[in-house]
Design a protein around this motif. Structure first.
Motif, PDB file in Angstrom:
ATOM      1  N   GLN A  95      96.864  52.698  26.883  1.00 44.92           N
ATOM      2  CA  GLN A  95      97.792  52.794  28.088  1.00 44.92           C
ATOM      3  C   GLN A  95      97.240  53.459  29.139  1.00 44.92           C
ATOM      4  OE1 GLN A  95     100.994  51.349  27.758  1.00 44.92           O
ATOM      5  NE2 GLN A  95     100.664  51.540  30.006  1.00 44.92           N
ATOM      6  N   GLU A  96      97.410  53.182  30.426  1.00 41.77           N
ATOM      7  CA  GLU A  96      96.983  53.880  31.402  1.00 41.77           C
ATOM      8  C   GLU A  96      97.935  54.322  32.304  1.00 41.77           C
ATOM      9  OE1 GLU A  96      94.599  51.058  33.965  1.00 41.77           O
ATOM     10  OE2 GLU A  96      93.099  50.617  32.396  1.00 41.77           O
ATOM     11  N   GLU A  97      97.780  55.859  32.849  1.00 43.67           N
ATOM     12  CA  GLU A  97      98.936  56.390  33.575  1.00 43.67           C
ATOM     13  C   GLU A  97     100.424  56.282  33.055  1.00 43.67           C
ATOM     14  OE1 GLU A  97      98.545  55.033  37.677  1.00 43.67           O
ATOM     15  OE2 GLU A  97      96.396  54.656  37.352  1.00 43.67           O
ATOM     16  N   ILE A  98     100.372  56.965  31.827  1.00 39.63           N
ATOM     17  CA  ILE A  98     101.790  56.922  31.316  1.00 39.63           C
ATOM     18  C   ILE A  98     101.824  58.024  30.464  1.00 39.63           C
ATOM     19  CG2 ILE A  98     101.301  55.394  29.192  1.00 39.63           C
ATOM     20  CD1 ILE A  98     104.219  54.437  29.817  1.00 39.63           C
ATOM     21  N   SER A  99     102.895  58.677  30.222  1.00 40.00           N
ATOM     22  CA  SER A  99     103.061  59.763  29.035  1.00 40.00           C
ATOM     23  C   SER A  99     102.879  59.508  27.912  1.00 40.00           C
ATOM     24  CB  SER A  99     104.475  60.557  29.434  1.00 40.00           C
ATOM     25  OG  SER A  99     105.587  59.777  28.930  1.00 40.00           O
ATOM     26  N   ARG A 128     106.080  58.172  26.314  1.00 42.37           N
ATOM     27  CA  ARG A 128     106.274  57.029  26.696  1.00 42.37           C
ATOM     28  C   ARG A 128     105.426  55.714  26.038  1.00 42.37           C
ATOM     29  NH1 ARG A 128     110.267  53.828  29.922  1.00 42.37           N
ATOM     30  NH2 ARG A 128     109.163  52.696  31.427  1.00 42.37           N
ATOM     31  N   SER A 158      92.539  58.670  27.215  1.00 43.60           N
ATOM     32  CA  SER A 158      93.041  58.735  28.699  1.00 43.60           C
ATOM     33  C   SER A 158      94.008  59.699  28.849  1.00 43.60           C
ATOM     34  CB  SER A 158      93.470  57.374  29.199  1.00 43.60           C
ATOM     35  OG  SER A 158      94.826  56.866  28.355  1.00 43.60           O
ATOM     36  N   PHE A 159      94.704  60.197  27.859  1.00 46.70           N
ATOM     37  CA  PHE A 159      95.537  61.432  27.934  1.00 46.70           C
ATOM     38  C   PHE A 159      94.749  62.691  27.909  1.00 46.70           C
ATOM     39  CE2 PHE A 159      97.956  58.204  25.678  1.00 46.70           C
ATOM     40  CZ  PHE A 159      99.036  57.965  26.675  1.00 46.70           C
ATOM     41  N   THR A 160      94.676  63.297  29.316  1.00 46.57           N
ATOM     42  CA  THR A 160      94.303  64.504  29.256  1.00 46.57           C
ATOM     43  C   THR A 160      94.961  65.702  28.619  1.00 46.57           C
ATOM     44  OG1 THR A 160      95.276  64.796  31.450  1.00 46.57           O
ATOM     45  CG2 THR A 160      92.937  63.762  31.490  1.00 46.57           C
TER      46      THR A 160
END
Length: 110
Positions: free
Chosen positions: A14-18, A21, A44-46
């Motif tokens: 997933q890109e750009e999501i919590s 979510r 991708s989750f920093t």
């Protein structure tokens, strides 16, 4: 959600999501994925914590009970910080290796 089918597994990313979510979306799509080996790419989750990873425990248990592999990929959390029931590895290649080893174990009845 991004689904990438590879031989005997599906990589979910997933890109750009919590992370919350992401888990919510995964639960919504789970019926379509329940018969495949799953690798969840969390790279991708920093900002990822052990608590975030543990939130996948219920779905991991359910998936393994169905006889499929369930592996999380993150280099932000150590596998020592999560329950043994969760397969957590730092790279996608290690996740592929885990799935392959678990398939061999299932084939051998181990």
């Amino acid at each position: 959600m991004i689904f990438t089918k590879e031989e005997s597994l599906i990589i979910v990313s997933q890109e750009e999501i919590s992370i919350e979510r992401f888990l919510e979306n995964l639960q919504k799509e789970y019926a379509k994925l329940k018969n495949d080996n799953l690798v969840l790419d969390l790279l991708s989750f920093t900002k990822l914590t052990p608590y975030n990873v543990i939130s996948f425990l219920e779905i991991a248990r359910k998936h393994k009970k169905n006889g499929n592999s369930f592996v999380l990929v993150s280099d932000k959390v150590s596998y020592d910080d999560v329950p043994e029931e969760i397969n957590l590895v730092p790279t996608l290649q290690e996740a592929r290796d885990i799935v392959e080893m678990e398939e061999i174990e299932r084939d051998l009845g181990i």
